[in-house]
Motif scaffolding. Structure first.
Motif, PDB file in Angstrom:
ATOM      1  N   GLU A   8       0.831  -1.199   0.000  1.00 51.42           N
ATOM      2  CA  GLU A   8       0.000   0.000   0.000  1.00 51.42           C
ATOM      3  C   GLU A   8       0.871   1.256   0.000  1.00 51.42           C
ATOM      4  OE1 GLU A   8       0.037   1.323   3.289  1.00 51.42           O
ATOM      5  OE2 GLU A   8       0.419  -0.433   4.530  1.00 51.42           O
ATOM      6  N   LEU A  90       1.095   0.437  -4.651  1.00 55.48           N
ATOM      7  CA  LEU A  90       0.492  -0.232  -5.802  1.00 55.48           C
ATOM      8  C   LEU A  90       0.305   0.693  -6.999  1.00 55.48           C
ATOM      9  CD1 LEU A  90      -0.958  -2.617  -7.171  1.00 55.48           C
ATOM     10  CD2 LEU A  90      -3.011  -2.028  -5.854  1.00 55.48           C
ATOM     11  N   LEU A 122      -2.114  -7.780  -1.699  1.00 52.91           N
ATOM     12  CA  LEU A 122      -1.734  -6.494  -1.121  1.00 52.91           C
ATOM     13  C   LEU A 122      -1.149  -6.683   0.271  1.00 52.91           C
ATOM     14  CD1 LEU A 122      -1.860  -3.362  -1.529  1.00 52.91           C
ATOM     15  CD2 LEU A 122      -4.011  -3.442  -0.238  1.00 52.91           C
TER      16      LEU A 122
END
Length: 453
Positions: A8, A90, A122
């Motif tokens: 993230e 990302l 993620l």
């Protein structure tokens, strides 16, 4: 199907999660091909140390979108699993390019996921949050409908109570938790001024890999993970490059001081008929016998400056060869080695090869980013006026800039002038700009051609 390990943001533990997955899969006897998004040399070294296979860089900025797809498909052949480590957050790319109409996340992990049409896992750093994890996961999974986030890895979880809060928060999203990594104080990889310390400098790395494999066996939900990890290689047609000459012997400096090479560049040289002979400017007394060209990649010559300086026979051999006209490529750390001196972080000067009439001084500021470079003169690799795309990553500067610089450089995504740099002698190309030759085969072709003269 392969997967991408994304974060993230930077620093959430992508590399640790990736190495943990690779170590655990390899312990099971699997054949795994790894990839790294972006212009990175050090993370791929760790990948290769775990898998035994060269990691490949996927970078559409330095190459092209089609090259990224071809590279991924070609090297996934014959592998059971494919694993891509992302870069930064990302959706972090180079920004909007009005001239070329590039998307705002060009070169990002999300861009690679779309190009390859593979799902994303993620990684979220949970060390300073609990219920907010749901907002982060929801935001990332809904931001771009073209990105398929199949689950999350919760990293740096502090306790069972902490994990319970995280799970309760994520439950309404119906987003699988693929893995949970606790705070692992005993699994650390040391770093320094350009990132992680390269794998060859870490004698204890095998023990760290064993601990990562142990961790991977227990922290991932393999029932969910294995079915989606299996690589589905796509058939491609590979056209070998024509070779009409005897093998060309090229000395490639590779040791603890010089180890920043894209494997694709080395492969291209071999495909063009080069016999690569690896040698060490740190410990070898001189150049390998019979070589017709030299290639010095980047690395950490400043860390080993004293040892490089003390190996006077190697320095003399390199200087003699260059002055005699041996074709030579020197990138970043290689350029520094060819200077008169390297002045280290403590201000100590160390004698180097002395072909370039300047000294490289280490400093506190980091020069980092993609570059568009326009050749101001002919060089060993490029003709005058050529546009070259590359990447800079260094904490040194040249005390005396070149009087006739090789390149005028600007940022890749705008016209901001970054100045002038690079040295060009009749058979020497020396620059801070790292290049990937995947879409620029004419450059290694020109190098090999000059080595034959």
């Amino acid at each position: 199907m392969s997967i991408i390990i994304a974060g993230e943001r930077s620093g959430v533990g992508k590399t640790t999660v990736t190495l943990t997955l690779l170590a655990s899969l390899c312990r099971r006897g699997a054949v795994v091909q790894s990839f790294k998004v972006g212009p990175d040399y050090i993370d791929p070294m760790f990948h290769q140390r775990v898998t035994g296979r060269a990691c490949r860089n996927l970078d559409p900025v330095l190459t092209s979108e089609s090259y990224v797809q071809q590279c991924f498909n070609r090297h996934s052949q014959g592998c059971e699993y494919g694993l891509v480590e992302g870069v930064m957050g990302l959706f972090d790319g180079i920004g909007h390019d009005t001239e070329n109409q590039l998307p705002t996340d060009f070169g990002s992990t999300a861009h690679i996921a779309r190009l390859l049409d593979i799902p994303v896992v993620l990684v979220i750093d949970c060390s300073r949050l609990s219920g907010s994890v749901a907002a982060i996961a929801h935001g990332y999974s809904s931001f771009d409908a073209r990105i398929n986030i199949i689950g999350v890895v919760l990293n740096r979880v502090g306790s069972d109570r902490h994990l319970s809060l995280l799970k309760d928060s994520l439950k309404p999203l119906n987003l699988p938790i693929i893995g949970v990594l606790r705070r692992q104080d005993n699994i650390t990889i040391p770093d320094r001024h350009l990132g992680l310390i390269p794998s060859d400098e870490l004698p204890e790395l095998n023990a760290v890999i064993d601990r990562l494999a142990d961790l991977g066996d227990s922290c991932f939900d393999w029932d969910q993970l294995l079915p989606i990890l299996q690589s589905q290689s796509l058939p491609i047609t590979h056209y070998p490059l024509p070779i009409t000459h005897p093998p060309v012997k090229i000395a490639v400096a590779r040791d603890k001081a010089f180890n920043f090479y894209y494997q694709d560049n080395l492969d291209l040289l071999q495909q063009l008929g080069a016999e690569l002979i690896f040698w060490s400017p740190l410990s070898d007394a001189g150049l390998p016998q019979g070589v017709q060209g030299m290639y010095f990649g980047g690395g950490f010559p400043e860390v080993f400056a004293q040892q490089l300086a003390e190996n006077t026979s190697a320095r003399d051999a390199v200087k003699t060869a260059i002055l005699a006209g041996m074709p030579t490529i020197a990138e970043c750390g290689g350029l520094m080695y060819l200077c008169e001196q390297i002045i280290d972080f403590q201000g100590n000067p160390w004698s180097m090869v002395g072909v370039l009439p300047t000294s490289a001084q280490m400093g506190g500021s980091l020069t980092l980013g993609y570059r568009r470079a326009v050749a101001l003169q002919d060089s060993l690799l490029v003709p005058v006026g050529a546009n070259v795309y590359g990447h800079e990553f260094h904490r040194s500067r040249l005390i005396s800039p070149p009087k006739q610089p090789l390149f005028a450089t600007s940022r890749y995504d705008c016209e901001e002038n970054m100045g002038f740099e690079g040295w060009s002698l009749p058979t020497l190309h020396a620059s801070y700009v790292h290049q990937h030759w995947g879409e620029s085969v004419e450059m290694p072709q020109q190098f090999v051609k000059q080595c034959l003269i």
